[in-house]
Design a protein around this motif. Structure first.
Motif, PDB file in Angstrom:
ATOM      1  N   ASN A  50       0.725  -0.838   0.137  1.00 27.17           N
ATOM      2  CA  ASN A  50       0.147  -0.325  -0.357  1.00 27.17           C
ATOM      3  C   ASN A  50       0.638   1.113  -0.089  1.00 27.17           C
ATOM      4  O   ASN A  50       1.599   1.994   1.055  1.00 27.17           O
ATOM      5  CB  ASN A  50      -1.026   0.568   1.048  1.00 27.17           C
ATOM      6  CG  ASN A  50      -1.625   0.990   1.351  1.00 27.17           C
ATOM      7  OD1 ASN A  50      -1.989   2.371   0.435  1.00 27.17           O
ATOM      8  ND2 ASN A  50      -3.124   1.167   2.264  1.00 27.17           N
ATOM      9  N   THR A  55      -4.913   3.432   4.389  1.00 31.84           N
ATOM     10  CA  THR A  55      -5.454   2.046   4.643  1.00 31.84           C
ATOM     11  C   THR A  55      -6.586   1.252   4.168  1.00 31.84           C
ATOM     12  O   THR A  55      -7.686   2.128   3.595  1.00 31.84           O
ATOM     13  CB  THR A  55      -6.359   1.619   6.118  1.00 31.84           C
ATOM     14  OG1 THR A  55      -5.219   1.806   7.189  1.00 31.84           O
ATOM     15  CG2 THR A  55      -6.069   0.526   6.444  1.00 31.84           C
ATOM     16  N   THR A  57      -8.327  -1.929   2.390  1.00 33.49           N
ATOM     17  CA  THR A  57      -9.122  -3.437   2.795  1.00 33.49           C
ATOM     18  C   THR A  57      -9.576  -4.706   1.777  1.00 33.49           C
ATOM     19  O   THR A  57     -10.371  -3.418   0.954  1.00 33.49           O
ATOM     20  CB  THR A  57      -9.966  -2.934   3.941  1.00 33.49           C
ATOM     21  OG1 THR A  57     -10.139  -1.886   4.845  1.00 33.49           O
ATOM     22  CG2 THR A  57     -10.335  -4.234   4.356  1.00 33.49           C
ATOM     23  N   ASP A  91      -6.782  -5.798   6.235  1.00 30.33           N
ATOM     24  CA  ASP A  91      -5.901  -4.111   6.544  1.00 30.33           C
ATOM     25  C   ASP A  91      -5.052  -3.898   6.002  1.00 30.33           C
ATOM     26  O   ASP A  91      -3.774  -4.427   6.648  1.00 30.33           O
ATOM     27  CB  ASP A  91      -6.483  -3.869   7.657  1.00 30.33           C
ATOM     28  CG  ASP A  91      -8.191  -3.161   7.758  1.00 30.33           C
ATOM     29  OD1 ASP A  91      -9.090  -3.105   6.512  1.00 30.33           O
ATOM     30  OD2 ASP A  91      -8.590  -3.327   9.498  1.00 30.33           O
ATOM     31  N   LEU A  93      -2.045  -1.194   5.878  1.00 29.34           N
ATOM     32  CA  LEU A  93      -2.018  -0.113   6.466  1.00 29.34           C
ATOM     33  C   LEU A  93      -1.033   0.909   5.386  1.00 29.34           C
ATOM     34  O   LEU A  93      -0.532   0.487   4.354  1.00 29.34           O
ATOM     35  CB  LEU A  93      -1.724   0.284   8.103  1.00 29.34           C
ATOM     36  CG  LEU A  93      -2.687  -0.696   8.943  1.00 29.34           C
ATOM     37  CD1 LEU A  93      -1.120  -0.499  10.402  1.00 29.34           C
ATOM     38  CD2 LEU A  93      -3.309   0.004   9.152  1.00 29.34           C
TER      39      LEU A  93
END
Ligand SMILES: [Cu+2]
Lengths: 150, 206
Positions: A50, A55, A57, A91, A93
């Protein structure tokens, strides 16, 4: 080959339909094992990075190759017994990466249309909660492969 | 019904260990209904009792492994993650040992003989190191093997249907036995290659 993010390669090939923030998720080290015989499930592994500021998901996966595709978690008990179960939402981050790798998280492809053959590629959609899905291209390695470079 | 069978194998294993630990003493300390003591080590290969066929159709037994160190693990060919990973690991260890690999037995025992027919096993084993033997037995013999190794397995939901799509929960450690058939070590799923090869080499040097 090992260090080329496949998602980036795909973005380069099909840049038009993708919104800017979809590029926040980069899939690297993507690979799949050739499946054996008619009914055995397939499996895919990757690292998801990411690079954005929020965040993200991951809620599921989809591919035209399998009637049922799920994210699974293999867990091993203290007595050495392993089992797989649906992983639920994951998730990621900002600035972090998660690894889907042998013996841990994996994408499980059930009811394949035909066996995954070594040397071919297929498309997989990673489904994220905010609706920005990420398309990736998955190379199928040998049935005995142990990682993306083998 | 099927999990009851696996549970019976588990109980049999637990009972054997309990008696080995002098049942009365253990019973007084832990009391009835306490969990079986851990770890429950496998029997020596020479004391196990089961018979199976290998993927070439030859009759095999645990006694036949005694005389060389052995790597043994349980799995099933419909297993997408753990089993091909372990078979690849074992293949890599064997390749790393070079000529010494011939001084070792390596055995994969299916806990899913319903789907893992001998032809399925033969086809599956082709993908891995040729020194690895794939063993398959009847349900009863499979349960005897699992009990001897103090291992366990449970067929997942849907296992009783036709052409069923089910997973199997199973012991995934690799058992490493000395040439005399006694356990030397367990090699866990996430153990690194150097550590695993060192364990095997230690057993080969004895
Ligand atoms: Cu799975």
């Amino acid at each position: 080959m090992k260090h080329i993010p496949f998602a980036l390669a795909l973005f380069a090939a099909f840049p038009a339909p993708l919104a800017a923030d979809q590029q926040n998720i980069i899939a690297e080290q993507v690979w799949s094992r050739a499946s054996m015989g008619e009914n055995r499930p397939g499996v895919a592994y990757m690292e998801l990075h990411n690079t954005g500021s929020g965040t993200r998901t991951l809620t599921g996966v989809e591919t035209g190759r399998a009637a049922m595709a799920q994210i699974h978690q293999t867990s091993t008990s203290a007595s050495g017994v392993s089992q797989m179960a649906p992983a639920g939402d994951i998730d990621i981050l900002p600035g972090t990466r998660i690894a889907l790798e042998p013996g841990g998280l994996h994408i499980m492809l059930m009811q394949l249309d035909r066996p995954l053959a070594e040397g071919e590629y297929y498309h997989l959609t990673l489904i994220f909660k905010n609706g920005d899905n990420v398309e990736i291209r998955v190379p199928v390695l040998a049935a005995s492969a142990r990682g993306p470079g083998q | 019904m099927i999990s009851r069978r696996a549970f019976a194998a588990y109980l049999a294993g637990g009972a054997a260990v309990a008696s080995a630990l002098l049942l009365p003493g253990w019973w007084q300390i832990s009391g009835p209904g306490a969990a079986p003591p851990l770890p429950r080590l496998p029997l020596p290969l020479g004391e196990m009792s089961f018979s199976m066929q290998d993927h070439t159709g030859a009759e095999v037994s645990p006694q036949g492994l005694v005389g060389k160190p052995s790597l043994v693990f349980f799995g099933y060919t419909f297993c997408p993650d753990v089993c091909p990973t372990t078979l690849s690991d074992i293949s890599t260890w064997l390749s790393g040992l070079g000529a010494d690999a011939a001084r070792l037995n390596a055995v994969f025992i299916t806990v899913d003989p319903g789907r893992d027919t001998l032809p399925a096993m033969a086809q599956y084993m082709q993908h891995f190191h040729p020194a690895i033997s794939g063993w398959r037995g009847s349900l009863a013999e499979t349960d005897k093997a699992v009990a001897g190794f103090r291992a366990s397995y449970t067929l997942g939901e849907g296992a009783e249907g036709e052409g069923a799509d089910y997973a199997v929960e199973h012991t995934s450690s690799v058992f490493l036995f000395k040439a005399d058939g006694r356990l030397a070590a367990l090699i866990d799923l996430h153990e690194d290659r150097a550590q695993a090869v060192a364990k095997i080499q230690r057993v080969l040097q004895r």
